[in-house]
Design a protein around this motif. Structure first.
Motif, PDB file in Angstrom:
ATOM      1  N   MET A 164      15.458  90.017  35.917  1.00  0.00           N
ATOM      2  CA  MET A 164      15.167  90.381  34.531  1.00  0.00           C
ATOM      3  C   MET A 164      16.453  90.597  33.735  1.00  0.00           C
ATOM      4  SD  MET A 164      12.821  90.866  32.309  1.00  0.00           S
ATOM      5  CE  MET A 164      12.626  91.599  30.705  1.00  0.00           C
ATOM      6  N   THR A 165      17.423  91.287  34.375  1.00  0.00           N
ATOM      7  CA  THR A 165      18.682  91.538  33.673  1.00  0.00           C
ATOM      8  C   THR A 165      19.429  90.249  33.382  1.00  0.00           C
ATOM      9  OG1 THR A 165      19.767  91.890  35.806  1.00  0.00           O
ATOM     10  CG2 THR A 165      18.937  93.833  34.661  1.00  0.00           C
ATOM     11  N   LEU A 166      19.334  89.273  34.302  1.00  0.00           N
ATOM     12  CA  LEU A 166      20.010  87.993  34.088  1.00  0.00           C
ATOM     13  C   LEU A 166      19.372  87.230  32.926  1.00  0.00           C
ATOM     14  CD1 LEU A 166      22.358  86.465  35.347  1.00  0.00           C
ATOM     15  CD2 LEU A 166      20.714  85.209  36.748  1.00  0.00           C
ATOM     16  N   MET A 167      18.065  87.312  32.806  1.00  0.00           N
ATOM     17  CA  MET A 167      17.377  86.679  31.684  1.00  0.00           C
ATOM     18  C   MET A 167      17.786  87.325  30.366  1.00  0.00           C
ATOM     19  SD  MET A 167      13.580  86.308  33.349  1.00  0.00           S
ATOM     20  CE  MET A 167      12.879  85.737  31.805  1.00  0.00           C
ATOM     21  N   GLU A 168      17.925  88.648  30.394  1.00  0.00           N
ATOM     22  CA  GLU A 168      18.367  89.377  29.199  1.00  0.00           C
ATOM     23  C   GLU A 168      19.790  88.986  28.827  1.00  0.00           C
ATOM     24  OE1 GLU A 168      17.641  93.912  27.697  1.00  0.00           O
ATOM     25  OE2 GLU A 168      18.515  93.633  29.675  1.00  0.00           O
ATOM     26  N   PHE A 169      20.623  88.817  29.823  1.00  0.00           N
ATOM     27  CA  PHE A 169      22.006  88.418  29.591  1.00  0.00           C
ATOM     28  C   PHE A 169      22.077  87.064  28.882  1.00  0.00           C
ATOM     29  CE2 PHE A 169      25.516  85.779  31.095  1.00  0.00           C
ATOM     30  CZ  PHE A 169      26.615  86.516  30.700  1.00  0.00           C
ATOM     31  N   PHE A 170      21.399  86.063  29.442  1.00  0.00           N
ATOM     32  CA  PHE A 170      21.452  84.721  28.856  1.00  0.00           C
ATOM     33  C   PHE A 170      20.757  84.688  27.493  1.00  0.00           C
ATOM     34  CE2 PHE A 170      22.298  83.338  33.260  1.00  0.00           C
ATOM     35  CZ  PHE A 170      23.405  82.543  33.015  1.00  0.00           C
ATOM     36  N   GLY A 171      19.677  85.433  27.333  1.00  0.00           N
ATOM     37  CA  GLY A 171      18.988  85.462  26.045  1.00  0.00           C
ATOM     38  C   GLY A 171      19.873  85.992  24.935  1.00  0.00           C
ATOM     39  N   CYS A 172      20.516  87.143  25.176  1.00  0.00           N
ATOM     40  CA  CYS A 172      21.387  87.729  24.154  1.00  0.00           C
ATOM     41  C   CYS A 172      22.653  86.898  23.952  1.00  0.00           C
ATOM     42  CB  CYS A 172      21.751  89.164  24.545  1.00  0.00           C
ATOM     43  SG  CYS A 172      20.364  90.313  24.461  1.00  0.00           S
ATOM     44  N   ALA A 173      23.164  86.278  25.019  1.00  0.00           N
ATOM     45  CA  ALA A 173      24.344  85.425  24.891  1.00  0.00           C
ATOM     46  C   ALA A 173      24.048  84.220  24.003  1.00  0.00           C
ATOM     47  CB  ALA A 173      24.819  84.967  26.269  1.00  0.00           C
ATOM     48  N   PHE A 174      22.871  83.614  24.175  1.00  0.00           N
ATOM     49  CA  PHE A 174      22.510  82.456  23.357  1.00  0.00           C
ATOM     50  C   PHE A 174      22.180  82.858  21.920  1.00  0.00           C
ATOM     51  CE2 PHE A 174      21.452  80.260  27.494  1.00  0.00           C
ATOM     52  CZ  PHE A 174      22.498  79.366  27.413  1.00  0.00           C
ATOM     53  N   ILE A 175      21.644  84.060  21.721  1.00  0.00           N
ATOM     54  CA  ILE A 175      21.429  84.547  20.359  1.00  0.00           C
ATOM     55  C   ILE A 175      22.768  84.682  19.646  1.00  0.00           C
ATOM     56  CG2 ILE A 175      20.737  86.555  18.991  1.00  0.00           C
ATOM     57  CD1 ILE A 175      18.464  86.994  20.968  1.00  0.00           C
ATOM     58  N   SER A 176      23.741  85.233  20.340  1.00  0.00           N
ATOM     59  CA  SER A 176      25.048  85.495  19.731  1.00  0.00           C
ATOM     60  C   SER A 176      25.852  84.223  19.500  1.00  0.00           C
ATOM     61  CB  SER A 176      25.861  86.448  20.626  1.00  0.00           C
ATOM     62  OG  SER A 176      25.166  87.643  20.852  1.00  0.00           O
ATOM     63  N   PHE A 177      25.862  83.319  20.487  1.00  0.00           N
ATOM     64  CA  PHE A 177      26.783  82.188  20.441  1.00  0.00           C
ATOM     65  C   PHE A 177      26.103  80.823  20.445  1.00  0.00           C
ATOM     66  CE2 PHE A 177      29.194  85.678  22.451  1.00  0.00           C
ATOM     67  CZ  PHE A 177      30.243  85.753  21.542  1.00  0.00           C
ATOM     68  N   GLY A 178      24.771  80.790  20.400  1.00  0.00           N
ATOM     69  CA  GLY A 178      24.085  79.501  20.389  1.00  0.00           C
ATOM     70  C   GLY A 178      24.391  78.689  19.152  1.00  0.00           C
ATOM     71  N   LEU A 179      24.178  79.276  17.986  1.00  0.00           N
ATOM     72  CA  LEU A 179      24.474  78.585  16.727  1.00  0.00           C
ATOM     73  C   LEU A 179      25.962  78.302  16.561  1.00  0.00           C
ATOM     74  CD1 LEU A 179      23.591  77.443  14.011  1.00  0.00           C
ATOM     75  CD2 LEU A 179      23.631  79.782  13.085  1.00  0.00           C
ATOM     76  N   PRO A 180      26.863  79.269  16.816  1.00  0.00           N
ATOM     77  CA  PRO A 180      28.300  78.951  16.745  1.00  0.00           C
ATOM     78  C   PRO A 180      28.726  77.839  17.693  1.00  0.00           C
ATOM     79  CG  PRO A 180      27.984  81.322  16.718  1.00  0.00           C
ATOM     80  CD  PRO A 180      26.648  80.714  16.993  1.00  0.00           C
ATOM     81  N   LEU A 181      28.122  77.783  18.885  1.00  0.00           N
ATOM     82  CA  LEU A 181      28.463  76.712  19.818  1.00  0.00           C
ATOM     83  C   LEU A 181      28.066  75.355  19.257  1.00  0.00           C
ATOM     84  CD1 LEU A 181      29.471  75.770  22.589  1.00  0.00           C
ATOM     85  CD2 LEU A 181      27.158  76.174  23.479  1.00  0.00           C
ATOM     86  N   ALA A 182      26.885  75.284  18.647  1.00  0.00           N
ATOM     87  CA  ALA A 182      26.449  74.028  18.031  1.00  0.00           C
ATOM     88  C   ALA A 182      27.370  73.644  16.875  1.00  0.00           C
ATOM     89  CB  ALA A 182      25.009  74.168  17.540  1.00  0.00           C
ATOM     90  N   MET A 183      27.783  74.625  16.071  1.00  0.00           N
ATOM     91  CA  MET A 183      28.708  74.354  14.970  1.00  0.00           C
ATOM     92  C   MET A 183      30.035  73.828  15.486  1.00  0.00           C
ATOM     93  SD  MET A 183      27.849  77.775  12.746  1.00  0.00           S
ATOM     94  CE  MET A 183      29.230  77.567  11.620  1.00  0.00           C
ATOM     95  N   PHE A 184      30.510  74.409  16.589  1.00  0.00           N
ATOM     96  CA  PHE A 184      31.781  73.955  17.153  1.00  0.00           C
ATOM     97  C   PHE A 184      31.670  72.520  17.664  1.00  0.00           C
ATOM     98  CE2 PHE A 184      34.373  73.338  20.979  1.00  0.00           C
ATOM     99  CZ  PHE A 184      35.635  73.510  20.439  1.00  0.00           C
TER     100      PHE A 184
END
Length: 259
Positions: free
Chosen positions: A1-21
């Motif tokens: 569960m904690t690993l899912m939370e980690f990846f979920g919040c990581a993609f919220i934070s950096f998903g859009l910036p990664l696509a922009m990059f």
């Protein structure tokens, strides 16, 4: 569960910036260089903020003190990076004129909004990375927040605020650079004040953590309102208009119909 939370919040934070990059920066070496250089300038502002915080012993426990001066240092180094970029623009243009080779001048040199966008993006990425990296480390396990009465929305709020600041720095970069180019210094003041406002709103999260209350929306909603306003202003500053949007949608619709 904690690993899912980690990846979920990581993609919220950096998903859009990664696509922009990937789609706007990664294919151009000059933009990557500007991105790294702007991130370095943000790190210098963080260094000065840390030195000031360490030097003023009586106010070390006052988070607001360090936050306010951190904002001022960040905007000061944004100005210094602007001056550096403009010097580089002039140098590249002179080299191009002397050599007579058009290929020496990068294609972005005549579009100052692109360099402003990339520098703001570099500022935002470094700011976001430093604000959430420790939270992501705790998020990976072995336990999760909320079990001992803490707010279960802490991680999610941190992720959305990180994304907000990354985007805000990108928009602020475009507005700030254009304001200095056109000598509209009231817009520079607007960038600094809005940065200060959104940063001070995060102090409400500390109050929430101390009282175990769910007041995170009090910082999230105003921050995203400021982000939307900054996005619209940066869009107008870069030469965008509603007519351009309509033309783009019309052209795309025509391509789909042809396919």
């Amino acid at each position: 569960m904690t690993l899912m939370e980690f990846f979920g919040c990581a993609f919220i934070s950096f998903g859009l910036p990664l696509a922009m990059f990937i789609f706007t920066i990664a294919q151009d070496p000059l933009r990557i260089i500007v991105l790294i250089a702007s991130g370095f300038f943000w790190l210098l502002s963080l260094l000065l903020s840390s030195i000031l915080w360490y030097a003023v012993v009586p106010l070390r426990n006052q988070l607001a003190f360090g936050l306010v001066f951190s904002v001022f240092f960040q905007e000061l180094f944004r100005f210094l990076f602007y001056k550096l970029l403009r010097r580089a623009d002039e140098g590249l243009k002179k080299v191009s004129q002397v050599s007579g080779d058009e290929n020496i001048t990068p294609k972005d040199i005549n579009n100052k909004h692109i360099m402003a966008y990339v520098s703001g993006f570099g500022y935002g990425v470094l700011s976001g990375a430093f604000s959430i990296v420790n939270v992501l480390a705790d998020m990976a396990g072995p336990g999760t927040i909320g079990i001992l009465g803490d707010s279960q929305y802490f991680f999610l709020t941190t992720a959305f605020l990180t994304l907000c600041f990354i985007m805000l720095h990108t928009f602020w970069g475009v507005i700030f650079f254009n304001a200095l180019d056109t000598k509209r210094y009231y817009l520079v003041a607007g960038v600094v004040l809005s940065h200060l406002l959104v940063s001070c709103l995060t102090l409400l999260n500390q109050r929430t953590a101390e009282r175990h209350e769910s007041l995170y929306l009090a910082s999230l909603i105003p921050a995203y309102v400021v982000m939307i306003i900054a996005a619209f202003w940066a869009f107008i500053t870069a030469g965008g208009s509603l007519q351009n949007i309509k033309i783009a949608f019309t052209c795309r619709k025509g391509r789909y119909e042809m396919d």
